[in-house]
Motif scaffolding. Structure first.
Motif, short mmCIF file in Angstrom:
data_model
loop_
_atom_site.label_atom_id
_atom_site.label_comp_id
_atom_site.label_asym_id
_atom_site.label_seq_id
_atom_site.Cartn_x
_atom_site.Cartn_y
_atom_site.Cartn_z
N GLY A 143 2.64 -41.25 -15.23
CA GLY A 143 3.19 -40.94 -16.54
C GLY A 143 4.08 -39.71 -16.65
N TYR A 144 4.54 -39.17 -15.50
CA TYR A 144 5.39 -37.98 -15.54
C TYR A 144 6.80 -38.30 -15.06
N GLN A 145 7.78 -37.70 -15.72
CA GLN A 145 9.17 -37.85 -15.30
C GLN A 145 9.61 -36.72 -14.37
N ARG A 146 8.90 -35.57 -14.46
CA ARG A 146 9.26 -34.42 -13.65
C ARG A 146 8.02 -33.86 -12.97
N PHE A 147 8.18 -33.47 -11.70
CA PHE A 147 7.06 -32.93 -10.94
C PHE A 147 6.55 -31.63 -11.53
N LYS A 148 7.46 -30.82 -12.09
CA LYS A 148 7.02 -29.54 -12.64
C LYS A 148 6.15 -29.72 -13.89
N LEU A 168 3.98 -32.21 -14.22
CA LEU A 168 2.67 -32.53 -13.65
C LEU A 168 1.97 -31.25 -13.22
N ARG A 169 2.70 -30.37 -12.52
CA ARG A 169 2.11 -29.12 -12.05
C ARG A 169 1.64 -28.26 -13.22
N HIS A 170 2.40 -28.24 -14.29
CA HIS A 170 2.03 -27.45 -15.47
C HIS A 170 0.73 -27.96 -16.07
N ASP A 171 0.65 -29.29 -16.27
CA ASP A 171 -0.57 -29.87 -16.85
C ASP A 171 -1.76 -29.69 -15.93
N LEU A 172 -1.51 -29.77 -14.63
CA LEU A 172 -2.58 -29.62 -13.66
C LEU A 172 -3.16 -28.21 -13.70
N THR A 173 -2.31 -27.23 -13.86
CA THR A 173 -2.77 -25.84 -13.97
C THR A 173 -3.64 -25.67 -15.21
N GLN A 174 -3.19 -26.22 -16.33
CA GLN A 174 -3.97 -26.11 -17.57
C GLN A 174 -5.30 -26.85 -17.45
N ALA A 232 -0.62 -44.73 0.50
CA ALA A 232 0.07 -43.42 0.53
C ALA A 232 -0.10 -42.69 -0.80
N GLU A 233 0.01 -43.42 -1.90
CA GLU A 233 -0.18 -42.81 -3.22
C GLU A 233 -1.61 -42.34 -3.38
N ARG A 234 -2.54 -43.09 -2.83
CA ARG A 234 -3.96 -42.70 -2.93
C ARG A 234 -4.21 -41.39 -2.18
N ARG A 235 -3.55 -41.21 -1.04
CA ARG A 235 -3.71 -39.94 -0.30
C ARG A 235 -3.20 -38.77 -1.13
N ILE A 236 -2.10 -38.97 -1.84
CA ILE A 236 -1.58 -37.91 -2.71
C ILE A 236 -2.58 -37.62 -3.82
N ALA A 237 -3.13 -38.69 -4.43
CA ALA A 237 -4.10 -38.52 -5.51
C ALA A 237 -5.34 -37.79 -5.03
N GLU A 238 -5.82 -38.14 -3.84
CA GLU A 238 -7.01 -37.49 -3.30
C GLU A 238 -6.75 -36.02 -2.99
N ASP A 239 -5.54 -35.72 -2.53
CA ASP A 239 -5.16 -34.32 -2.30
C ASP A 239 -5.15 -33.56 -3.62
N LEU A 240 -4.62 -34.18 -4.65
CA LEU A 240 -4.59 -33.56 -5.98
C LEU A 240 -5.99 -33.29 -6.50
N LEU A 241 -6.86 -34.28 -6.37
CA LEU A 241 -8.22 -34.16 -6.91
C LEU A 241 -9.08 -33.18 -6.12
N SER A 242 -8.82 -33.08 -4.82
CA SER A 242 -9.65 -32.19 -3.99
C SER A 242 -9.32 -30.72 -4.21
N ASP A 243 -8.06 -30.42 -4.56
CA ASP A 243 -7.66 -29.03 -4.79
C ASP A 243 -6.57 -28.99 -5.86
N PRO A 244 -6.94 -29.17 -7.13
CA PRO A 244 -5.92 -29.21 -8.20
C PRO A 244 -5.05 -27.97 -8.27
N GLU A 245 -5.66 -26.81 -8.11
CA GLU A 245 -4.88 -25.56 -8.23
C GLU A 245 -3.91 -25.41 -7.07
N GLY A 246 -4.34 -25.78 -5.86
CA GLY A 246 -3.45 -25.74 -4.72
C GLY A 246 -2.30 -26.73 -4.86
N PHE A 247 -2.61 -27.91 -5.36
CA PHE A 247 -1.58 -28.93 -5.59
C PHE A 247 -0.56 -28.41 -6.59
N ALA A 248 -1.03 -27.72 -7.62
CA ALA A 248 -0.14 -27.22 -8.67
C ALA A 248 0.82 -26.16 -8.15
#
Length: 286
Positions: free
Chosen positions: A57-62, A64-70, A15-31
């Motif tokens: 390594g993140y305590q807050r989802f926001k 992660l989204r901030h770093d992902l955008t950058q 399940a975590e891998r599916r989340i990671a693959e979603d993140l990697l396939s569309d980082p901006e959309g995930f963010a």
């Protein structure tokens, strides 16, 4: 952060891998997504999403989204000269599209590896290799090309380096190394059994061990005193062959230059001497 997620893919739960693959396939959309939207897309629960971002390594989802955008902005800047299209090779891609995609992915593999490579670990590897009595190097498949490249570079500056082309020979050599020797193993996945066994035997014999791998917490890395991490991008057509090789070659070049710099004058003289040796033979009349 994208590099870290790619490196952890093999060790993630399904399940975590599916989340990671979603993140990697569309980082901006995930963010731009909420936790619940992310969970729906991955077919899992919001609790699993929380567990995933804490695991990387993140305590807050926001955050992660901030770093992902950058990170997405950085990637666009790195590859602005290449077409912004999916990196995998399509069935009907033209050769021009293939060239653009390969160039884009290899540029990112080098850029990500430069980000991932820890200078403290590289400094340790350079110091160890520069003062070793001999350096034994081993890799399988595409990694064997990188192993051979490093051996030839080190030999040109007068270092005693041996590239072992076959597993049994590599194992017997590793078993009789000593504390003045270095064993360096190369494996993209970090789980290639022949390569892991080479480093295990070398470590048991007392040699200092160095691993070059894409997976920081791999079996191979656990057998190494020093781990140099790559951040290669692989796709269906490039799996374990192209992205990994270009990233490994970059690390090998950095290691070689560091060793050469340690013995600066002697290395320059050796390079001049070896160049003249080849040139004098090439210029002989037939």
């Amino acid at each position: 952060m994208l590099v870290k997620v790619r490196g952890q893919l093999p060790s993630l739960r399904p399940a975590e891998r599916r989340i990671a693959e979603d993140l990697l396939s569309d980082p901006e959309g995930f963010a731009r997504s909420s936790i619940s939207e992310t969970a729906v897309r991955a077919g899992t629960s919001t609790t699993t999403v929380v567990r995933f971002y804490r695991r990387i390594g993140y305590q807050r989802f926001k955050d992660l989204r901030h770093d992902l955008t950058q990170e997405s902005v950085r990637e666009r800047m790195t590859t602005h000269e290449f077409p912004a299209e999916a990196s995998d090779i399509g069935r009907r891609d033209s050769l021009a599209q293939i060239v653009a995609k390969v160039a884009r992915d290899e540029t990112l593999s080098i850029s990500d590896t430069a980000t991932m490579l820890q200078t403290e670990e590289l400094t340790r590897a350079v110091r160890i290799a520069a003062h070793a009595q001999r350096i034994d190097i081993f890799g399988v498949g595409a990694s064997s090309i990188v192993s051979r490249d490093l051996q030839r570079k080190l030999a040109r500056i007068g270092r005693t380096a041996i590239d072992w082309p076959e597993a049994h020979s590599a194992w017997t050599a590793a078993a009789v190394l000593n504390g003045d020797s270095v064993a360096l193993a190369i494996s993209h996945s970090g789980v290639t059994s022949d390569t892991v066994e080479f480093l295990r035997l070398a470590r048991h014999s007392g040699a200092t061990t160095i691993a070059i791998t894409n997976v920081e917490d791999s079996v191979l890395a656990r057998e190494a005193d020093v781990v140099l991490c790559t951040a290669a991008r692989e796709t269906a057509f490039r799996s374990g062959a192209l992205g990994s090789r270009i990233a490994q070659l970059m690390v090998v070049d950095c290691l070689f230059i560091g060793v050469a710099q340690t013995h600066y004058d002697a290395s320059l003289e050796a390079l001049r001497t070896t160049y003249q040796a080849v040139q004098s033979r090439a210029s002989r009349p037939s």
